[in-house]
Enzyme design. Structure first.
Site, PDB file in Angstrom:
ATOM      1  N   ASN A   9      -6.449  18.635  36.859  1.00  0.00           N
ATOM      2  CA  ASN A   9      -7.448  18.715  37.382  1.00  0.00           C
ATOM      3  C   ASN A   9      -8.063  17.510  38.098  1.00  0.00           C
ATOM      4  OD1 ASN A   9     -10.322  18.980  37.504  1.00  0.00           O
ATOM      5  ND2 ASN A   9     -10.897  18.788  35.356  1.00  0.00           N
ATOM      6  N   LYS A  11     -10.596  16.826  39.837  1.00  0.00           N
ATOM      7  CA  LYS A  11     -11.990  16.602  39.745  1.00  0.00           C
ATOM      8  C   LYS A  11     -12.506  16.243  41.246  1.00  0.00           C
ATOM      9  CE  LYS A  11     -11.558  15.296  35.036  1.00  0.00           C
ATOM     10  NZ  LYS A  11     -12.157  14.391  33.900  1.00  0.00           N
ATOM     11  N   HIS A  98     -16.199  22.934  31.979  1.00  0.00           N
ATOM     12  CA  HIS A  98     -15.528  21.737  31.630  1.00  0.00           C
ATOM     13  C   HIS A  98     -16.623  20.893  31.118  1.00  0.00           C
ATOM     14  CE1 HIS A  98     -14.032  17.679  32.472  1.00  0.00           C
ATOM     15  NE2 HIS A  98     -12.809  18.263  32.297  1.00  0.00           N
ATOM     16  N   GLU A 100     -17.839  18.014  31.834  1.00  0.00           N
ATOM     17  CA  GLU A 100     -18.589  17.436  32.886  1.00  0.00           C
ATOM     18  C   GLU A 100     -19.567  18.449  33.492  1.00  0.00           C
ATOM     19  OE1 GLU A 100     -15.076  15.989  34.923  1.00  0.00           O
ATOM     20  OE2 GLU A 100     -14.821  14.567  33.104  1.00  0.00           O
ATOM     21  N   GLU A 170     -10.776  20.043  24.845  1.00  0.00           N
ATOM     22  CA  GLU A 170     -10.728  18.788  25.509  1.00  0.00           C
ATOM     23  C   GLU A 170     -11.969  17.835  25.269  1.00  0.00           C
ATOM     24  OE1 GLU A 170      -9.296  18.492  29.886  1.00  0.00           O
ATOM     25  OE2 GLU A 170     -11.492  19.055  30.003  1.00  0.00           O
ATOM     26  N   GLY A 176     -10.877  10.647  30.367  1.00  0.00           N
ATOM     27  CA  GLY A 176     -11.210   9.501  31.103  1.00  0.00           C
ATOM     28  C   GLY A 176     -11.396   8.075  30.418  1.00  0.00           C
ATOM     29  N   SER A 216      -7.199  12.079  28.695  1.00  0.00           N
ATOM     30  CA  SER A 216      -6.032  10.918  28.640  1.00  0.00           C
ATOM     31  C   SER A 216      -4.666  11.327  28.335  1.00  0.00           C
ATOM     32  CB  SER A 216      -6.685   9.801  27.690  1.00  0.00           C
ATOM     33  OG  SER A 216      -7.911   9.218  28.164  1.00  0.00           O
TER      34      SER A 216
END
Ligand code: 13P
Length: 253
Positions: A9, A11, A98, A100, A170, A176, A216
């Site tokens: 991904n 991003k 996701h 985010e 996730e 991250g 991660s």
């Protein structure tokens, strides 16, 4: 037998030229790499890079994903990109839900369910994300949160459509942050998700569903995560932006 998948991904990173170089590097590696039939590599690029990436990779060896799609079919939705537009480029997958997008762009469970529907109608395979926040884990609510996210997203999804779906777990606190879930923590949730799929559909569907871990994942921890019985690969953010790191993760599967 269910597929093992390593998905990147990207991003909102790289300009098209840089994405093209990355896709070319991965493509050069995959040309020489003996990949068993039950293993798949996917790169999830920004919308602006999709067409270029589809054209530079051998799409039998590297599959291309978007990172989102509109919940609407078409029409007066300024700035949106529909599932049919994405599919039309030769893209096969898209990430849906996701964390985010849930956090910054108002992707509620209802919106996610509508996006899933657009994927199925237009022949895009969704990578459906779920994951708890740190405070939810600390309150011991992680199982409850995952169950509610998946039940709501899949409420109207038929068994026939569900089998096209990849699930990604996730944990938000691991994204991250460099703070990966331990293989045991991830496995515990993956096994729980598989059990939930058996309840929502049946045991065959549960056994056939690819469940990815994200948060991660890197060249150093991938093999231990992927060795768990219910972890069928990874959804990789930061480490998917460096060809060598992503290649190491592909080898780990
Ligand atoms: P990182 O691998 O950078 O933690 O990102 C994970 C992720 O969000 C993949 O979708």
């Amino acid at each position: 037998m269910r597929k093992k998948i390593v998905a990147g991904n990207w991003k909102m990173n790289t300009l098209v030229g840089q994405g093209k170089v990355l896709a070319e590097e991965l493509n050069a590696f995959m040309k020489t790499y003996e990949m068993p039939d039950n293993k798949t590599v996917i790169i999830g690029t920004p919308f602006t890079h999709l067409s270029t990436c589809v054209n530079v990779v051998d799409t039998n060896r590297i599959h291309v994903a978007a990172q989102n799609c509109s919940q609407f079919e078409k029409g007066a939705y300024t700035g949106e990109v529909s599932a049919s537009m994405i599919r039309d480029l030769g893209v096969e997958y898209t990430i849906i839900g996701h964390s985010e997008r849930r956090q910054y762009f108002g992707d509620t469970d209802e919106v996610i369910a509508a996006k899933l529907d657009q994927c199925y109608v237009n022949g895009l395979a969704p990578i459906l994300c779920c994951g708890e926040k740190l405070e939810e884990r600390e309150a011991g609510r992680h199982f409850e949160v995952i169950e509610s996210q998946l039940r709501n997203a899949l409420k109207n999804v038929s068994a026939e459509n569900f089998c096209k779906t990849i699930i990604a777990y996730e944990p938000v606190w691991a994204i991250g942050t460099g703070k990966t879930a331990t293989p045991e923590q991830a496995e515990e949730i993956h096994a729980f998700i598989r059990g939930l799929i058996a309840k929502l559909y049946d045991t065959n569907a549960a056994n056939d569903t690819t469940i990815l871990y994200g948060g991660s994942v890197n060249a150093g921890n991938a093999a231990n995560l992927f060795a768990q019985p219910d972890i069928d690969g990874g959804l990789v953010g930061g480490a998917s932006l460096k060809a060598n790191d992503f290649i190491s993760i592909i080898k780990a599967i």
